[in-house]
Design a protein around this motif. Structure first.
Motif, short mmCIF file in Angstrom:
data_model
loop_
_atom_site.label_atom_id
_atom_site.label_comp_id
_atom_site.label_asym_id
_atom_site.label_seq_id
_atom_site.Cartn_x
_atom_site.Cartn_y
_atom_site.Cartn_z
N GLY A 174 0.78 -1.22 0.00
CA GLY A 174 0.00 0.00 0.00
C GLY A 174 0.82 1.27 0.00
N THR A 175 2.13 1.17 0.01
CA THR A 175 2.95 2.40 0.04
C THR A 175 2.65 3.28 -1.16
N SER A 176 2.56 2.66 -2.34
CA SER A 176 2.27 3.42 -3.55
C SER A 176 0.78 3.57 -3.76
N ASP A 177 0.05 2.48 -3.63
CA ASP A 177 -1.39 2.43 -3.93
C ASP A 177 -2.18 2.11 -2.68
N MET A 178 -2.67 3.10 -1.91
CA MET A 178 -2.32 4.50 -2.08
C MET A 178 -2.19 5.17 -0.72
N LYS A 179 -1.53 4.47 0.22
CA LYS A 179 -1.47 5.03 1.56
C LYS A 179 -0.58 6.26 1.65
N SER A 180 0.38 6.40 0.74
CA SER A 180 1.14 7.65 0.73
C SER A 180 0.24 8.80 0.30
N GLY A 181 -0.66 8.56 -0.64
CA GLY A 181 -1.63 9.58 -1.04
C GLY A 181 -2.61 9.90 0.07
N ALA A 182 -3.14 8.85 0.71
CA ALA A 182 -4.05 9.07 1.84
C ALA A 182 -3.35 9.82 2.97
N ALA A 183 -2.06 9.54 3.16
CA ALA A 183 -1.30 10.25 4.20
C ALA A 183 -1.22 11.74 3.90
N LEU A 184 -1.08 12.11 2.62
CA LEU A 184 -1.05 13.53 2.28
C LEU A 184 -2.35 14.21 2.66
N ALA A 185 -3.48 13.57 2.34
CA ALA A 185 -4.76 14.17 2.69
C ALA A 185 -4.92 14.30 4.20
N ASN B 298 3.15 2.06 -11.56
CA ASN B 298 3.70 0.81 -12.08
C ASN B 298 4.08 -0.16 -10.97
N LEU B 299 4.12 0.32 -9.73
CA LEU B 299 4.47 -0.54 -8.59
C LEU B 299 3.24 -1.02 -7.83
N ALA B 300 2.07 -0.52 -8.21
CA ALA B 300 0.84 -0.90 -7.50
C ALA B 300 0.63 -2.41 -7.56
N HIS B 301 0.29 -2.99 -6.42
CA HIS B 301 -0.10 -4.39 -6.27
C HIS B 301 1.08 -5.35 -6.36
N LYS B 302 2.29 -4.86 -6.46
CA LYS B 302 3.45 -5.74 -6.57
C LYS B 302 4.03 -6.03 -5.19
N PRO B 303 4.63 -7.22 -4.99
CA PRO B 303 5.28 -7.50 -3.71
C PRO B 303 6.38 -6.50 -3.38
N GLU B 304 7.06 -5.98 -4.41
CA GLU B 304 8.14 -5.03 -4.19
C GLU B 304 7.65 -3.58 -4.14
N GLU B 305 6.37 -3.38 -3.94
CA GLU B 305 5.78 -2.04 -3.89
C GLU B 305 6.55 -1.14 -2.92
N HIS B 306 6.80 0.09 -3.37
CA HIS B 306 7.46 1.07 -2.51
C HIS B 306 7.12 2.47 -2.98
N VAL B 307 7.50 3.47 -2.19
CA VAL B 307 7.28 4.86 -2.54
C VAL B 307 8.52 5.64 -2.15
N GLU B 308 8.84 6.66 -2.91
CA GLU B 308 10.00 7.49 -2.63
C GLU B 308 9.64 8.57 -1.60
N ILE B 309 10.47 8.67 -0.58
CA ILE B 309 10.25 9.67 0.46
C ILE B 309 10.25 11.07 -0.13
N SER B 310 11.13 11.31 -1.08
CA SER B 310 11.19 12.64 -1.71
C SER B 310 9.89 12.98 -2.43
N LYS B 311 9.22 11.96 -3.02
CA LYS B 311 7.95 12.19 -3.69
C LYS B 311 6.84 12.54 -2.68
N ILE B 312 6.89 11.90 -1.52
CA ILE B 312 5.90 12.21 -0.47
C ILE B 312 6.06 13.67 -0.04
N ARG B 313 7.29 14.07 0.22
CA ARG B 313 7.52 15.44 0.69
C ARG B 313 7.17 16.46 -0.41
N ALA B 314 7.52 16.14 -1.64
CA ALA B 314 7.20 17.07 -2.74
C ALA B 314 5.69 17.17 -2.93
N GLY B 315 4.98 16.04 -2.85
CA GLY B 315 3.53 16.07 -2.99
C GLY B 315 2.86 16.87 -1.90
#
Length: 353
Positions: free
Chosen positions: A93-104, A326-343
């Motif tokens: 869920g890091t990419s899809d989409m708890k990082s997005g929910a965290a921003l909200a 492109n990482l959604a639903h994959k076992p290797e799913e991840h999110v970039e910290i820099s993208k979270i801060r920029a968003g």
């Protein structure tokens, strides 16, 4: 629980949300934490419908916007709890989409006087069938809760604006025959062989590329499942080919269904599932203001998202989130910290300007 310190940091908040397992249908514990965090903000009015949590400002602004995100994930694939490694947070869920929910959730807790009135909307069951989708249920039971001048769905877009979305349709095309003993096959008609004409049509199909408001949508029509056969010594009398059609926003669901049926005039075609496309929604003043803040041109959303539900309610909506789709639903799913801060910085500049 989500402390003020965690709510103030979208990166730590992402990890906190990821570490609460919330596979579709099991969102209650996470919804409880989100609700509690929102009720701790005196500038918000909070309500809950099942596992859908809403928080709204009422500042008398002339326009209202919605920031929305789903709380559920696909099944865990050995990727919980989260772990940080350099600039990456790994986990389900890091990419899809708890990082997005965290921003909200971060903005809800920390922006007390936004330039628009804001509804923050967190919902369940996005990753499963449409009738369970919390946003869909809310649209049916409390449509007034979606009322707004503009909405942002915080789906993963890698920090770009993805406008509108494709429609999606599933259909079953059935070839029929006549059952017979395989030793006397001339007495029957093989439905699996007859299905070859279906596969030929699909193989020769040339999908459209449609550009709307500068966003290019690529359609697709593909077989995704085939079934047929009775036993090893029986000529089959039925073969079913399930197809998925991804269609551009210039087609309605009815037009898409007619197109699919028209491709297979000699076969039974049953539409089994359908969701509408959404137009880009770039014409409004709020959308243009947001695009100016992002500073990058919009792209077409090549996939279906819940922006279509907002569009159906008359609310123009865009997709924008820090995760890589492109990482959604994959076992290797991840999110970039820099993208979270920029968003978070982008949304804050837009809301707090």
């Amino acid at each position: 629980m989500l402390s003020p310190e965690i709510l103030a940091d979208p990166v730590e908040l992402t990890r906190a949300l990821v570490d609460v397992e919330s596979v579709s249908g099991n969102e209650a514990a996470l919804a409880d934490q989100v609700e509690a965090a929102l009720r701790g903000a005196p500038h918000l009015s909070v309500e809950r419908h099942g596992n859908v949590v809403l928080a709204s400002t009422a500042l008398g602004r002339p326009q209202r916007v919605v920031l929305a995100g789903h709380l559920d994930t696909v099944p865990v694939a050995g990727n919980l709890p989260s772990r940080a490694e350099g600039d990456l947070i790994h986990g389900c869920g890091t990419s899809d989409m708890k990082s997005g929910a965290a921003l909200a959730l971060h903005l809800a807790a920390t922006v007390a006087e936004p330039r628009y009135d804001v509804t923050y909307l967190f919902y369940d069951c996005e990753e499963v069938e449409a009738e369970r989708n919390g946003l869909n249920v809310l649209a049916r039971t409390h449509p007034d809760k979606l009322a707004a001048d503009f909405a942002i769905l915080l789906e993963p877009t890698y920090g770009l604006v993805e406008a509108g979305c494709q429609g999606t349709m599933r259909a079953v095309v059935t070839a029929t025959g006549q059952r017979a003993h395989a030793a006397r096959s001339w007495l029957g008609v093989n439905a699996i062989h007859a299905a070859g004409a279906i596969m030929t049509t699909l193989g020769a199909y040339q999908p459209r590329t449609v550009t709307i408001d500068g966003c290019t949508y690529r359609e697709g029509l593909n077989a995704v499942r085939i079934s047929g056969g009775v036993a090893g010594n029986v000529i089959p009398d039925e073969c079913r080919v399930e197809i998925n059609y991804r269609f551009a926003p210039d087609r309605t669901e009815a037009e898409a269904a007619a197109h699919v049926r028209g491709l297979f005039p000699d076969f039974e075609v049953e539409i089994t599932d359908s969701a509408p496309a959404a137009m880009p929604g770039l014409d409004g003043a709020i959308a243009k203001e947001f695009l100016d803040v992002v500073g990058q041109p919009p792209q077409a959303k090549l996939g279906w998202t819940d922006v279509a539900r907002f569009a159906a309610a008359g609310v123009p909506a865009l997709n924008f989130g820090p995760g890589d789709p492109n990482l959604a639903h994959k076992p290797e799913e991840h999110v970039e910290i820099s993208k979270i801060r920029a968003g978070a910085a982008t949304l804050r500049r837009w809301l707090a300007a």
